[in-house]
Design an enzyme around this catalytic site. Sequence first.
Site, PDB file in Angstrom:
ATOM      1  N   VAL B  12       0.840  -1.204   0.000  1.00  0.00           N
ATOM      2  CA  VAL B  12       0.000   0.000   0.000  1.00  0.00           C
ATOM      3  C   VAL B  12       0.873   1.252   0.000  1.00  0.00           C
ATOM      4  O   VAL B  12       0.633   2.194  -0.769  1.00  0.00           O
ATOM      5  CB  VAL B  12      -0.975   0.011   1.190  1.00  0.00           C
ATOM      6  CG1 VAL B  12      -1.738   1.327   1.242  1.00  0.00           C
ATOM      7  CG2 VAL B  12      -1.941  -1.161   1.089  1.00  0.00           C
ATOM      8  N   GLU B 178      -4.616 -13.460   2.438  1.00  0.00           N
ATOM      9  CA  GLU B 178      -3.331 -13.451   3.130  1.00  0.00           C
ATOM     10  C   GLU B 178      -2.768 -14.872   3.208  1.00  0.00           C
ATOM     11  O   GLU B 178      -3.484 -15.848   3.032  1.00  0.00           O
ATOM     12  CB  GLU B 178      -3.517 -12.935   4.567  1.00  0.00           C
ATOM     13  CG  GLU B 178      -4.216 -11.605   4.685  1.00  0.00           C
ATOM     14  CD  GLU B 178      -3.293 -10.439   4.310  1.00  0.00           C
ATOM     15  OE1 GLU B 178      -2.067 -10.592   4.444  1.00  0.00           O
ATOM     16  OE2 GLU B 178      -3.810  -9.405   3.866  1.00  0.00           O
ATOM     17  N   LYS B 193     -15.091  -4.246   9.960  1.00  0.00           N
ATOM     18  CA  LYS B 193     -15.586  -3.252   9.005  1.00  0.00           C
ATOM     19  C   LYS B 193     -17.001  -2.807   9.364  1.00  0.00           C
ATOM     20  O   LYS B 193     -17.343  -1.627   9.294  1.00  0.00           O
ATOM     21  CB  LYS B 193     -15.563  -3.828   7.586  1.00  0.00           C
ATOM     22  CG  LYS B 193     -14.148  -4.007   7.045  1.00  0.00           C
ATOM     23  CD  LYS B 193     -14.141  -4.837   5.770  1.00  0.00           C
ATOM     24  CE  LYS B 193     -12.734  -4.957   5.190  1.00  0.00           C
ATOM     25  NZ  LYS B 193     -12.620  -6.063   4.220  1.00  0.00           N
TER      26      LYS B 193
END
Lengths: 416, 416
Positions: B12, B178, B193
């Site tokens: 990122v 992942e 979230k």
Amino acid sequence: MLRVALLGCGTVGTGVLELLSRSSLPLVVRGVAVAHLDRPRAPVVSPELLTDRPFELVSQSDVDVVVELIGGLDPAESLVRAALEAGKDVVTANKALIAERGEALLALARSRGRRLLYEASVCAGTPVIRAARALAAGGVWRLAGILNGTCNYVLSRMAAGMEFDDAVRLAQQRGFAEADPTLDISGRDAAQKLVVLVREAMGLVVPPDAFAVEGIAQVRRGDLLAAREQGYALKLVAVARRDGEKLQLRVHPGLIPLGHPLAQVEEELNALLIESDGTGEVFLRGRGAGALPTATAVLADLLELMTGAGTMTLATPARLSIVPHGEVRARRLLRIEVADELRAVRTLTDQLAAAGVSLDHLSAYPVPDRGTVLTVLTGRAPGANLANALAALVRADLCTAPVRSYLLEELGEEGT
Amino acid sequence: MLRVALLGCGTVGTGVLELLSRSSLPLVVRGVAVAHLDRPRAPVVSPELLTDRPFELVSQSDVDVVVELIGGLDPAESLVRAALEAGKDVVTANKALIAERGEALLALARSRGRRLLYEASVCAGTPVIRAARALAAGGVWRLAGILNGTCNYVLSRMAAGMEFDDAVRLAQQRGFAEADPTLDISGRDAAQKLVVLVREAMGLVVPPDAFAVEGIAQVRRGDLLAAREQGYALKLVAVARRDGEKLQLRVHPGLIPLGHPLAQVEEELNALLIESDGTGEVFLRGRGAGALPTATAVLADLLELMTGAGTMTLATPARLSIVPHGEVRARRLLRIEVADELRAVRTLTDQLAAAGVSLDHLSAYPVPDRGTVLTVLTGRAPGANLANALAALVRADLCTAPVRSYLLEELGEEGT
């Protein structure tokens, strides 16, 4: 406490006051400018707030933010200028103003250190301006939208067999179209929205009359059918597409492949597809007009003015109780693996009946080496009742694997 | 000129530097804190910016904003606190941090008059935080989302016939999961979230462990098929639903009616449905993970810090040329009303051939009292070529009504 002046008190202004009366926002309305003081108003409009002197209101020293809901360029533009020059932030729902005069007004706001926000000006409560801005840094190369609810409603009705004139009349009756629907039907409303979105998403300033715009007045019912036969939905689309230094802009009745999410936007809904190098496709869909949707966007901008300085949050430590899963009433799909099918089905049906859970569907499939899998669809019942019935099945040693239970989400319906 | 410090330089962080290098934003990177100074980096990472002393970087006097991309709670939380205490604004992509410590950190930011922004922390480049906030004032009563791309990808693959373990492995190979996919598969990622979105949209603070969460490890392929037979898609759904003073919260494999937009969210995509009194349903769909999508959201927050004070705009008066409609190459659907069908078809095919426009489909239907309507699908060609061919038809007095021409929008495709 944010001190607000409203300019205009039609359906959107009344909607803003309505939403404010339901909320606990630290916000107070100092005045509401209207053209006719003696017109009847909804109960939420306090008569002592009304004034017919908007220029006095926007420069009042006890006002922090001016909310412009008059529409059109005159006198809205002069009032917004006066407000910014008097050091007020401005929130507007005025699409024409932002499309035609946005650059100059934003420059004025910057020069005065004030903010000019206008989420409500495009697609009402569907937050396309925020989305366009959020994706701008990712290199947006295409916008494709259904930006006019009236046109989309009329075309949806025509696709269902109605004639153009009847569909327009129905749109008017249902409040989706203005008494004079020319701005919508001609595509100019969508073109103004596209111009605003192009600036937000691509950072490009284009006048609304810089490209050809075609409305839906020429579309025939048979055209919609012919398009569908070829695998396309006929929609009034607004498209901006950047290729290096070239920009395509168009608003017209165009064809969208039937499987595409834009093709599935029906009735008065709006939608926008934003494509960028950074994020690929982002798609938004929602209502694009109406008093409360527009008022919601106005309040969102007011909230941003309050939270932007980092001084407050909307989060209220409300005393809500979280509903335990066992109390959630819902239909559920069960998958139960059993060896002795007949005994399992008998026990299950007995137990469900005893727990007050109805059985809407039951089927059984043999599974190689694993006996039988029962598929069961239950009626609406609290999770705890069902859990009890299933526990009995386990206690009787009838299951050869843990039972899988899937809750049916009741989306698009009201009840729970 | 906004002066930025980056904490973390994985995929990122590298994506942020990549997007910055392509943009002309008035923004300069003062330092990049990494754990290992000697690890190989992408060319976009200037070695002289690297430091392994993050606490020194966040309190440097020539830094305005700290971008936290480390993830997890430790040391991210201490660093964000140190940055806010040193008077810096903070942008973070750290979902766990915001879900678990959001309230305390926001309170700290407010007490210091700084801003803490975190669009990237939920669904990456799909601007769900901004959307949730924009709709908050409308009285949000339901959120229903597909918030974990790994689970959605695995379930999509399983629905297409793949076994669970193989689907997880494929998700890992394609970069959607992942090396340790437990946080995703268990549903905990989606729960974090949901907690963030509930605060933004409903203003309610709920700890992530306050409700039951079920992942997708137990789902069998047959369950997906059985659900489909009953008319439902089986998805890992995250739902918050408010009824007066009661709040339902759940993350679990649940069933969505097949016709619903959430049921059509496939592969690694995320989506969120927000329902409010003010706006009805607003639906968003897009990528929810990945280096560039996340970096785009980080830049959106940086842009907001720059524009929030009303001091700049992203709009660049770029010297782009607007492409005339006649130059737009596209396929088009034509509807041509004629009296003399045979002569019209002959003239049309001759003219199209002369203009270099191929004819992909031609059909003719009689229309009561209006002769025949020809439906024509052309190959890709500039609009001007087609217009010339059609003008010849009009000149020959073959059309009994204006020709309707509908451009086929090439959505989901790259070329034009």
